[in-house]
Write an enzyme that holds these catalytic residues in place. Structure first.
Site, PDB file in Angstrom:
ATOM      1  N   GLU A 124       0.827  -1.217   0.000  1.00 39.13           N
ATOM      2  CA  GLU A 124       0.000   0.000   0.000  1.00 39.13           C
ATOM      3  C   GLU A 124       0.863   1.271   0.000  1.00 39.13           C
ATOM      4  O   GLU A 124       0.381   2.359   0.308  1.00 39.13           O
ATOM      5  CB  GLU A 124      -0.951   0.026   1.213  1.00 39.13           C
ATOM      6  CG  GLU A 124      -1.872  -1.180   1.362  1.00 39.13           C
ATOM      7  CD  GLU A 124      -2.937  -1.314   0.262  1.00 39.13           C
ATOM      8  OE1 GLU A 124      -2.963  -0.474  -0.653  1.00 39.13           O
ATOM      9  OE2 GLU A 124      -3.706  -2.272   0.329  1.00 39.13           O
ATOM     10  N   HIS A 147      -2.954   1.933   8.201  1.00 38.43           N
ATOM     11  CA  HIS A 147      -4.021   1.180   7.540  1.00 38.43           C
ATOM     12  C   HIS A 147      -4.271  -0.084   8.349  1.00 38.43           C
ATOM     13  O   HIS A 147      -3.320  -0.780   8.724  1.00 38.43           O
ATOM     14  CB  HIS A 147      -3.580   0.812   6.122  1.00 38.43           C
ATOM     15  CG  HIS A 147      -4.441  -0.238   5.486  1.00 38.43           C
ATOM     16  ND1 HIS A 147      -5.781  -0.049   5.234  1.00 38.43           N
ATOM     17  CD2 HIS A 147      -4.160  -1.498   5.062  1.00 38.43           C
ATOM     18  CE1 HIS A 147      -6.281  -1.129   4.668  1.00 38.43           C
ATOM     19  NE2 HIS A 147      -5.317  -2.032   4.558  1.00 38.43           N
ATOM     20  N   HIS A 149      -7.499  -3.389   9.215  1.00 40.66           N
ATOM     21  CA  HIS A 149      -8.774  -4.000   8.812  1.00 40.66           C
ATOM     22  C   HIS A 149      -9.738  -3.974  10.003  1.00 40.66           C
ATOM     23  O   HIS A 149     -10.063  -5.023  10.565  1.00 40.66           O
ATOM     24  CB  HIS A 149      -8.545  -5.423   8.318  1.00 40.66           C
ATOM     25  CG  HIS A 149      -7.700  -5.502   7.079  1.00 40.66           C
ATOM     26  ND1 HIS A 149      -7.330  -6.683   6.477  1.00 40.66           N
ATOM     27  CD2 HIS A 149      -7.146  -4.512   6.301  1.00 40.66           C
ATOM     28  CE1 HIS A 149      -6.594  -6.420   5.398  1.00 40.66           C
ATOM     29  NE2 HIS A 149      -6.455  -5.110   5.283  1.00 40.66           N
ATOM     30  N   HIS A 219     -12.942  -3.468   2.963  1.00 42.20           N
ATOM     31  CA  HIS A 219     -11.519  -3.730   3.163  1.00 42.20           C
ATOM     32  C   HIS A 219     -10.996  -3.209   4.512  1.00 42.20           C
ATOM     33  O   HIS A 219     -10.597  -4.003   5.372  1.00 42.20           O
ATOM     34  CB  HIS A 219     -10.717  -3.135   2.000  1.00 42.20           C
ATOM     35  CG  HIS A 219      -9.251  -3.427   2.050  1.00 42.20           C
ATOM     36  ND1 HIS A 219      -8.468  -3.617   0.938  1.00 42.20           N
ATOM     37  CD2 HIS A 219      -8.396  -3.547   3.100  1.00 42.20           C
ATOM     38  CE1 HIS A 219      -7.218  -3.861   1.298  1.00 42.20           C
ATOM     39  NE2 HIS A 219      -7.156  -3.820   2.613  1.00 42.20           N
TER      40      HIS A 219
HETATM   41  P1  13P Z   1       1.037  -5.543   3.070  1.00 46.23           P
HETATM   42  O1  13P Z   1       1.455  -6.841   3.745  1.00 46.23           O
HETATM   43  O2  13P Z   1       1.606  -5.430   1.684  1.00 46.23           O
HETATM   44  O3  13P Z   1       1.325  -4.358   3.945  1.00 46.23           O
HETATM   45  O4  13P Z   1      -0.540  -5.616   2.843  1.00 46.23           O
HETATM   46  C1  13P Z   1      -1.424  -5.703   3.923  1.00 46.23           C
HETATM   47  C2  13P Z   1      -2.722  -5.078   3.630  1.00 46.23           C
HETATM   48  O5  13P Z   1      -3.479  -4.833   4.551  1.00 46.23           O
HETATM   49  C3  13P Z   1      -3.071  -4.755   2.224  1.00 46.23           C
HETATM   50  O6  13P Z   1      -4.187  -3.935   2.139  1.00 46.23           O
HETATM   51 ZN    ZN Z   2      -5.494  -4.030   3.835  1.00 47.40          ZN
END
Ligand code: 13P
Ligand code: ZN
Length: 273
Positions: A124, A147, A149, A219
């Site tokens: 990302e 970022h 989830h 996401h």
């Molecule tokens: P990465 O392992 O590349 O950081 O990806 C994790 C993720 O949450 C992708 O949206």
């Molecule tokens: Zn992600």
């Protein structure tokens, strides 16, 4: 960790704080496998360092350039790395990057070419760098992009009703007073795009123009803040609101919500924070 970083107390502290928060992301159930990524602009902490051996570091070209970030330093989590591992072995799971003079590529200065443990930054990265560039353009003092989830918030985006930004914020703000106070600009909704793409990066920037946090449909979230802790807090508070909403629903309670007058009163309070 290279010698330059070993003696840098401020950098060590911020990496320690990041490790602690990475552990919380995992504990909250927001960081399954390699989910989540964090970047921190550490230019102010590293600009005094004399780094001269550029030919030793792995160099990569970026798909876009980020002129406002030319020469800047960041630490970023590695792609495929687990937040629960970062919590106790940070330097095996994050990298230190320096962008080149026209910000069209970067060196990984925490590794040297041929290191056995070579790994790459988060997939990302386009969104992280795009947001850091937006912060630089604004001249504001956020350093952290996170970022994760946060499934409480992701769940909302599976309902068409909550893919409407106004409705989404109306629900999140009306579940808990803290949400109005600490996330006063609310959430910007980002429709589904391929993760890691430059398209999702562009949409995220639009969402963050006027909001504190971007919510990616089906996401996760992207949040920005002055510290890793503060950035985590914004997501935590939003997730609490979503959780209360779902608890009401599952108990067959139609949430009473705040009145417009109560929301206005809270917004006023927020202005003084
Ligand atoms: P990465 O392992 O590349 O950081 O990806 C994790 C993720 O949450 C992708 O949206
Ligand atoms: Zn992600």
């Amino acid at each position: 960790m290279k010698e330059y970083f070993n003696s840098n107390k401020e950098l060590k502290n911020i990496i320690r704080e990041t490790s602690e928060i990475a552990g919380y992301l995992w504990q909250r159930g927001w960081a399954e496998r390699n989910a989540s990524n964090i970047s921190v602009n550490i230019t102010d902490l590293l600009k005094k360092e004399e780094i001269s051996e550029y030919s030793l570091f792995p160099y990569f070209t970026l798909p876009l350039s980020y002129p406002k970030l030319a020469g800047s330093y960041f630490f970023v989590t590695g792609t495929g790395k687990r937040m629960r591992d970062l919590a106790w072995k940070p330097m095996k799971n994050l990298l230190i990057l320096q962008l080149n003079g026209d910000a069209s590529g970067y060196w990984i200065i925490s590794q040297t070419i041929g290191d056995a443990e070579n790994f790459l930054p988060t997939s990302e990265l386009p969104t992280h760098l795009g947001i850091h560039q937006m912060i630089a353009e604004r001249g504001s003092n956020e350093k952290v992009v996170m970022h994760t989830h946060a499934h409480e918030l992701v769940t909302l985006t599976h309902a068409k009703e909550f893919c409407d930004q106004d409705r989404l914020n109306q629900v999140l703000w009306s579940m808990h007073p803290e949400t109005v106070i600490f996330v006063p600009k609310g959430v910007g909704f980002v429709p589904y795009f391929l993760p890691g793409s430059v398209e999702i990066a562009a949409e995220t920037l639009k969402a963050l123009q006027n909001h504190d946090v971007a919510l990616w449909e089906k996401h996760g979230v992207f949040a920005i803040g002055k510290s890793v802790e503060e950035t985590f807090d914004a997501i935590d508070i939003l997730a609490k609101s979503a959780h209360i909403f779902f608890m009401c629903r599952s108990a067959n309670i139609i949430p009473d919500s705040f009145s417009e007058a109560q929301l206005a009163e809270l917004r006023k309070l927020a202005e003084n924070f």
